[in-house]
Scaffold this motif. Structure first.
Motif, mmCIF file in Angstrom:
data_model
loop_
_atom_site.group_PDB
_atom_site.id
_atom_site.type_symbol
_atom_site.label_atom_id
_atom_site.label_comp_id
_atom_site.label_asym_id
_atom_site.label_seq_id
_atom_site.Cartn_x
_atom_site.Cartn_y
_atom_site.Cartn_z
ATOM 1 N N UNK A 31 0.801 -1.229 0.000
ATOM 2 C CA UNK A 31 0.000 0.000 0.000
ATOM 3 C C UNK A 31 0.829 1.272 0.000
ATOM 4 N N UNK A 32 2.142 1.157 0.021
ATOM 5 C CA UNK A 32 2.979 2.330 -0.191
ATOM 6 C C UNK A 32 4.198 1.901 -1.004
ATOM 7 N N UNK A 33 4.895 2.874 -1.562
ATOM 8 C CA UNK A 33 5.928 2.542 -2.548
ATOM 9 C C UNK A 33 7.315 3.054 -2.183
ATOM 10 N N UNK A 34 7.511 3.521 -0.974
ATOM 11 C CA UNK A 34 8.821 4.069 -0.598
ATOM 12 C C UNK A 34 9.757 2.971 -0.107
ATOM 13 N N UNK A 35 9.905 1.958 -0.907
ATOM 14 C CA UNK A 35 10.807 0.863 -0.555
ATOM 15 C C UNK A 35 11.438 0.291 -1.813
ATOM 16 N N UNK A 36 12.548 -0.400 -1.621
ATOM 17 C CA UNK A 36 13.212 -1.081 -2.718
ATOM 18 C C UNK A 36 13.195 -2.588 -2.467
ATOM 19 N N UNK A 37 13.275 -3.343 -3.535
ATOM 20 C CA UNK A 37 13.349 -4.801 -3.453
ATOM 21 C C UNK A 37 14.724 -5.240 -3.929
ATOM 22 N N UNK A 38 15.408 -5.993 -3.086
ATOM 23 C CA UNK A 38 16.704 -6.556 -3.459
ATOM 24 C C UNK A 38 16.603 -8.069 -3.380
ATOM 25 N N UNK A 39 16.677 -8.724 -4.520
ATOM 26 C CA UNK A 39 16.679 -10.181 -4.565
ATOM 27 C C UNK A 39 18.109 -10.636 -4.784
ATOM 28 N N UNK A 40 18.568 -11.550 -3.938
ATOM 29 C CA UNK A 40 19.923 -12.082 -4.070
ATOM 30 C C UNK A 40 19.828 -13.535 -4.521
ATOM 31 N N UNK A 41 20.182 -13.779 -5.780
ATOM 32 C CA UNK A 41 20.184 -15.145 -6.304
ATOM 33 C C UNK A 41 21.464 -15.832 -5.842
ATOM 34 N N UNK A 42 21.304 -16.800 -4.969
ATOM 35 C CA UNK A 42 22.439 -17.473 -4.340
ATOM 36 C C UNK A 42 22.934 -18.647 -5.194
ATOM 37 N N UNK A 43 23.319 -18.346 -6.426
ATOM 38 C CA UNK A 43 23.867 -19.378 -7.305
ATOM 39 C C UNK A 43 22.871 -20.444 -7.702
ATOM 40 N N UNK A 70 26.983 -19.803 -5.101
ATOM 41 C CA UNK A 70 26.218 -20.402 -3.993
ATOM 42 C C UNK A 70 27.037 -20.383 -2.703
ATOM 43 N N UNK A 71 26.537 -19.644 -1.724
ATOM 44 C CA UNK A 71 27.250 -19.523 -0.452
ATOM 45 C C UNK A 71 26.349 -19.628 0.751
ATOM 46 N N UNK A 178 28.378 -3.186 13.390
ATOM 47 C CA UNK A 178 29.003 -4.142 12.478
ATOM 48 C C UNK A 178 28.353 -5.525 12.574
ATOM 49 N N UNK A 179 27.022 -5.531 12.559
ATOM 50 C CA UNK A 179 26.294 -6.790 12.658
ATOM 51 C C UNK A 179 26.122 -7.420 11.289
ATOM 52 N N UNK A 180 26.294 -8.710 11.225
ATOM 53 C CA UNK A 180 26.081 -9.454 9.992
ATOM 54 C C UNK A 180 25.759 -10.905 10.349
ATOM 55 N N UNK A 181 25.233 -11.629 9.384
ATOM 56 C CA UNK A 181 24.961 -13.054 9.569
ATOM 57 C C UNK A 181 26.274 -13.829 9.434
ATOM 58 N N UNK A 182 26.400 -14.894 10.176
ATOM 59 C CA UNK A 182 27.605 -15.711 10.125
ATOM 60 C C UNK A 182 27.602 -16.542 8.849
ATOM 61 N N UNK A 183 28.520 -16.255 7.936
ATOM 62 C CA UNK A 183 28.585 -16.979 6.667
ATOM 63 C C UNK A 183 28.749 -18.480 6.904
ATOM 64 N N UNK A 184 27.997 -19.260 6.152
ATOM 65 C CA UNK A 184 28.064 -20.706 6.267
ATOM 66 C C UNK A 184 27.092 -21.287 7.267
#
Length: 332
Positions: A31-43, A70-71, A178-184
């Motif tokens: 219902x509102x449009x002030x956003x972006x969509x980021x799709x990450x194709x993981x291989x 793919x990661x 500096x928060x991020x998800x733990x890779x793997x």
């Protein structure tokens, strides 16, 4: 256009060609449009990219399709977070979908309350789209907003329930710390990330509606009998170490070390037995020295039925692993 982006919605996708359509279409009809969509194709090795391109081409919303080797889901979310320009971040899994007013309601709650995080309720739907579970307030207190300091112990104790797509959060808080998800990491990575986020937040609000719909699909990572389930324990142990380094209170640290981590070991072992892991493999896990040492740290911290039940499970697993296996197999 970048200055008009309030929310960056990040959708990690791996071989999602046969189910990502509903997820993306739920974003296109917001219902509102002030956003972006980021799709990450993981291989992906299927038609995920072409499906995504076809759907996003139908909209004038700012959208980006990123590609990586793919990661795993953690690396994909990190990649999306790195490229996001919105003030707030919202992660949506490729097999879930949201109501048409979800983003607007979450954003309004953040603005109106000055919260760093906003949570909402959720439903779980089966493969036919039928709702079989509703969260209501997910254990969130009756107030619309509370301090993160008040909420955090409830989150650590798993009294307040959340999923990746039931939280909108301030990007600045994540970047500053500096928060991020733990890779793997494939299990428990969301718990680790979001509990760190809540720990560094000041205020959290709740939208008392089920805005997220989780699609329970057979074969997803959370439903397979895999030793990767122990990643959940690793995420909690990393979280425990992180919180100690950042001055968490002793009671919360003790709860993680002596209740939640040992109990998570037990829950995973019970689940593996239920899902049909071979008896010899089960015994190798149940009798593993380091695993037993962690489980032995369990302490009963209350007198509720759940506390006594958890203590009984621990004792049976440690003393009578064969009996525990039979119990898990017979009472699925």
């Amino acid at each position: 256009m970048i200055n008009d982006i309030a929310i960056s919605v990040i959708v990690p996708a791996y071989n999602a060609g046969n189910h990502i359509t509903r997820s993306l279409e739920s974003l296109l009809c917001q219902t509102f449009t002030s956003f972006e969509i980021i799709v990450v194709d993981d291989g992906s090795t299927d038609d995920t990219s072409s499906v995504v391109e076809s759907i996003l081409a139908r909209s004038t919303l700012k959208s980006t399709l990123l590609h990586q080797r793919h990661g795993g889901v953690s690396r994909a979310r990190n990649f999306g977070l790195e490229k996001a320009v919105g003030r707030y971040i919202y992660f949506l899994d490729s097999d879930d979908y949201i109501d048409k007013s979800s983003l607007e309601k979450l954003l309004n709650a953040a603005f109106n309350s000055g919260s760093d995080c906003v949570m909402c309720g959720l439903t779980k739907v089966d493969e036919t789209g039928k709702v079989y579970w509703c969260s209501n307030r997910c254990g969130f207190p009756n107030e619309e907003s509370i301090s993160a300091d008040e909420l955090f112990p409830l989150l650590v104790r798993n009294t307040v329930y959340f999923r990746v797509g039931s939280v909108l959060f301030d990007k600045g808080t994540a970047v500053t710390n500096e928060l991020h998800f733990t890779n793997g990491c494939t299990n428990g990575e969301d718990t680790e990330f979001f509990l760190k986020m809540f720990f560094h937040s000041r205020k959290v609000s709740f939208v008392d509606e089920e805005l997220l719909n989780i699609h329970a699909m057979k074969g997803t990572a959370s439903r397979r009998a895999s030793l990767k389930l122990f990643h959940s324990v690793g995420s909690l142990r990393r979280l425990h170490k992180y919180l100690l380094q950042h001055g968490v209170d002793d009671e919360t640290a003790q709860y993680l070390e002596h209740r939640r981590i040992p109990q998570t070991y037990v829950q995973i072992i019970r689940y593996l037995a239920r899902m049909g892991i071979g008896f010899r493999n089960y015994l190798a896990i149940a009798r593993h020295g380091q695993i037993r040492a962690q489980i032995k740290k369990f302490e009963r911290l209350g007198e509720d039925r759940s506390d006594r039940s958890a203590e009984l499970e621990v004792k049976v697993l440690l003393r009578f692993p064969v009996m525990f296996y039979l119990y898990a197999r017979l009472f699925r």
